[in-house]
Design a protein around this motif. Structure first.
Motif, PDB file in Angstrom:
ATOM      1  N   UNK A  93       0.847  -1.214  -0.033  1.00 49.72           N
ATOM      2  CA  UNK A  93      -0.055   0.054  -0.145  1.00 49.72           C
ATOM      3  C   UNK A  93       0.649   1.403   0.195  1.00 49.72           C
ATOM      4  N   UNK A  94       0.391   2.262  -0.610  1.00 45.91           N
ATOM      5  CA  UNK A  94       0.987   3.507  -0.637  1.00 45.91           C
ATOM      6  C   UNK A  94       0.844   4.548   0.360  1.00 45.91           C
ATOM      7  N   UNK A  95       1.591   5.020   1.011  1.00 44.42           N
ATOM      8  CA  UNK A  95       1.569   6.114   2.080  1.00 44.42           C
ATOM      9  C   UNK A  95       1.367   7.477   1.455  1.00 44.42           C
ATOM     10  N   UNK A  96       0.729   8.251   1.979  1.00 47.35           N
ATOM     11  CA  UNK A  96       0.529   9.760   1.359  1.00 47.35           C
ATOM     12  C   UNK A  96       1.939  10.186   1.281  1.00 47.35           C
ATOM     13  N   UNK A  97       2.689  10.074   1.923  1.00 42.32           N
ATOM     14  CA  UNK A  97       4.144  10.667   2.061  1.00 42.32           C
ATOM     15  C   UNK A  97       4.939  10.002   0.900  1.00 42.32           C
ATOM     16  N   UNK A  98       4.512   9.011   0.439  1.00 39.33           N
ATOM     17  CA  UNK A  98       5.482   8.454  -0.880  1.00 39.33           C
ATOM     18  C   UNK A  98       5.022   9.042  -2.195  1.00 39.33           C
ATOM     19  N   UNK A  99       3.793   9.463  -2.282  1.00 41.79           N
ATOM     20  CA  UNK A  99       3.481  10.072  -3.630  1.00 41.79           C
ATOM     21  C   UNK A  99       3.845  11.529  -3.678  1.00 41.79           C
ATOM     22  N   UNK A 102      -4.823  24.237   9.592  1.00 40.82           N
ATOM     23  CA  UNK A 102      -3.882  22.979   9.029  1.00 40.82           C
ATOM     24  C   UNK A 102      -4.311  21.571   8.886  1.00 40.82           C
ATOM     25  N   UNK A 103      -3.468  21.067   8.050  1.00 41.07           N
ATOM     26  CA  UNK A 103      -3.959  19.523   7.604  1.00 41.07           C
ATOM     27  C   UNK A 103      -2.766  18.892   7.969  1.00 41.07           C
ATOM     28  N   UNK A 104      -2.874  17.563   8.138  1.00 41.62           N
ATOM     29  CA  UNK A 104      -1.746  16.332   8.267  1.00 41.62           C
ATOM     30  C   UNK A 104      -2.174  15.272   7.513  1.00 41.62           C
ATOM     31  N   UNK A 105      -1.125  14.918   6.607  1.00 42.30           N
ATOM     32  CA  UNK A 105      -1.412  13.613   6.034  1.00 42.30           C
ATOM     33  C   UNK A 105      -0.882  12.441   6.791  1.00 42.30           C
ATOM     34  N   UNK A 106      -1.879  11.702   7.276  1.00 43.09           N
ATOM     35  CA  UNK A 106      -1.311  10.517   7.972  1.00 43.09           C
ATOM     36  C   UNK A 106      -1.308   9.365   7.270  1.00 43.09           C
ATOM     37  N   UNK A 107      -0.766   8.027   7.725  1.00 42.80           N
ATOM     38  CA  UNK A 107      -0.882   6.786   6.990  1.00 42.80           C
ATOM     39  C   UNK A 107      -2.148   6.328   6.741  1.00 42.80           C
ATOM     40  N   UNK A 108      -3.307   6.575   7.707  1.00 45.81           N
ATOM     41  CA  UNK A 108      -4.632   6.139   7.125  1.00 45.81           C
ATOM     42  C   UNK A 108      -5.691   7.203   7.127  1.00 45.81           C
ATOM     43  N   UNK A 109      -5.243   8.557   7.412  1.00 44.38           N
ATOM     44  CA  UNK A 109      -6.357   9.332   7.352  1.00 44.38           C
ATOM     45  C   UNK A 109      -5.884  10.977   6.943  1.00 44.38           C
ATOM     46  N   UNK A 117      -1.412  25.428  -6.919  1.00 44.03           N
ATOM     47  CA  UNK A 117      -0.721  23.884  -7.185  1.00 44.03           C
ATOM     48  C   UNK A 117      -0.894  23.141  -5.876  1.00 44.03           C
ATOM     49  N   UNK A 118      -0.710  23.536  -4.747  1.00 42.57           N
ATOM     50  CA  UNK A 118      -1.014  22.722  -3.479  1.00 42.57           C
ATOM     51  C   UNK A 118      -2.358  21.934  -3.477  1.00 42.57           C
ATOM     52  N   UNK A 119      -3.349  22.970  -3.862  1.00 45.69           N
ATOM     53  CA  UNK A 119      -4.777  22.171  -4.031  1.00 45.69           C
ATOM     54  C   UNK A 119      -4.790  21.053  -5.095  1.00 45.69           C
ATOM     55  N   UNK A 155      -3.084  13.495  -4.736  1.00 51.34           N
ATOM     56  CA  UNK A 155      -2.726  12.520  -3.701  1.00 51.34           C
ATOM     57  C   UNK A 155      -3.895  11.835  -2.982  1.00 51.34           C
ATOM     58  N   UNK A 156      -4.742  12.607  -2.294  1.00 50.98           N
ATOM     59  CA  UNK A 156      -5.709  11.891  -1.757  1.00 50.98           C
ATOM     60  C   UNK A 156      -6.431  11.035  -2.750  1.00 50.98           C
ATOM     61  N   UNK A 157      -6.703  11.241  -3.968  1.00 45.76           N
ATOM     62  CA  UNK A 157      -7.630  10.257  -4.984  1.00 45.76           C
ATOM     63  C   UNK A 157      -6.853   9.086  -5.025  1.00 45.76           C
ATOM     64  N   UNK A 158      -5.385   9.096  -5.229  1.00 39.02           N
ATOM     65  CA  UNK A 158      -4.538   8.067  -5.310  1.00 39.02           C
ATOM     66  C   UNK A 158      -4.543   7.168  -4.164  1.00 39.02           C
ATOM     67  N   UNK A 159      -4.255   7.977  -2.995  1.00 37.63           N
ATOM     68  CA  UNK A 159      -4.220   7.035  -1.773  1.00 37.63           C
ATOM     69  C   UNK A 159      -5.663   6.206  -1.480  1.00 37.63           C
TER      70      UNK A 159
END
Length: 193
Positions: A1-7, A108-115, A173-175, A181-185
């Protein structure tokens, strides 16, 4: 599985991303009281500094409209009762102008492994965790002021309306990067929907 940080490639050792963190604040502002909601560990990404300018311009425009309406109704049409509600609305808008910078720094927002965890608010605090597998729609919107300043709002829709999240003030660009990233994960984490 891909982590959001890998993409999302990162160059700094602190987890900051060159696209998601371009033109943002350096740290997330949090309330000082003992009853605050804790931030937790991980890298928090913030909104663009231009978002404060959009908040200020929109509040000033609202203040001008309230003043113009009060003058027309109070002076031209001689309705004396209009000054009290106009003053109350103007005071509310002025309060919004005073706290706009602090409010923007609290988002702020944080990309974690599952959410994805979203946080906002100084006076009224909200922290929402949206599981990747429950996301049904990721939408980017921007109004005329947003387009003029190069920012956008990213909306996440889930099956439960209470967990829907809108992240305002992202650079374009960030959006787009966050949406992709969110769609891929989310595609790798579908949980039976």
């Amino acid at each position: 599985m891909t982590s959001p940080h890998e993409s999302a490639p990162q160059t700094a050792g602190d987890g900051r991303d060159p696209v998601l963190d371009a033109g943002t604040y350096d740290r997330l502002r949090e309330p000082r009281s003992d009853g605050r909601l804790p931030l937790g560990d991980g890298t928090w990404h913030q909104v663009s500094r231009k978002y404060v300018v959009v908040l200020l311009v929109s509040n000033i425009l609202a203040l001008v409209l309230v003043a113009a309406a009060a003058i027309v109704l109070g002076v031209v049409l001689e309705l004396d009762w209009v000054w009290l509600p106009a003053t109350a609305v103007a005071a509310f808008i002025l309060f919004g102008l005073l706290i706009a910078h602090r409010q923007a720094r609290s988002i702020g927002y944080q990309l974690r492994d599952d959410d994805l965890v979203f946080r906002r608010g100084i006076l009224w605090q909200r922290i929402v965790a949206v599981p990747y597998g429950r996301m049904q729609l990721v939408d980017i919107t921007h109004g005329p002021l947003d387009r003029g300043f190069g920012i956008a709002q990213l909306k996440l829709v889930t099956a439960a309306a209470a967990t829907g999240v809108s992240i305002p003030g992202l650079t374009q660009r960030a959006a787009e990067r966050l949406r992709d990233t969110l769609i891929e994960v989310a595609e790798t984490r579908r949980t039976g929907l």
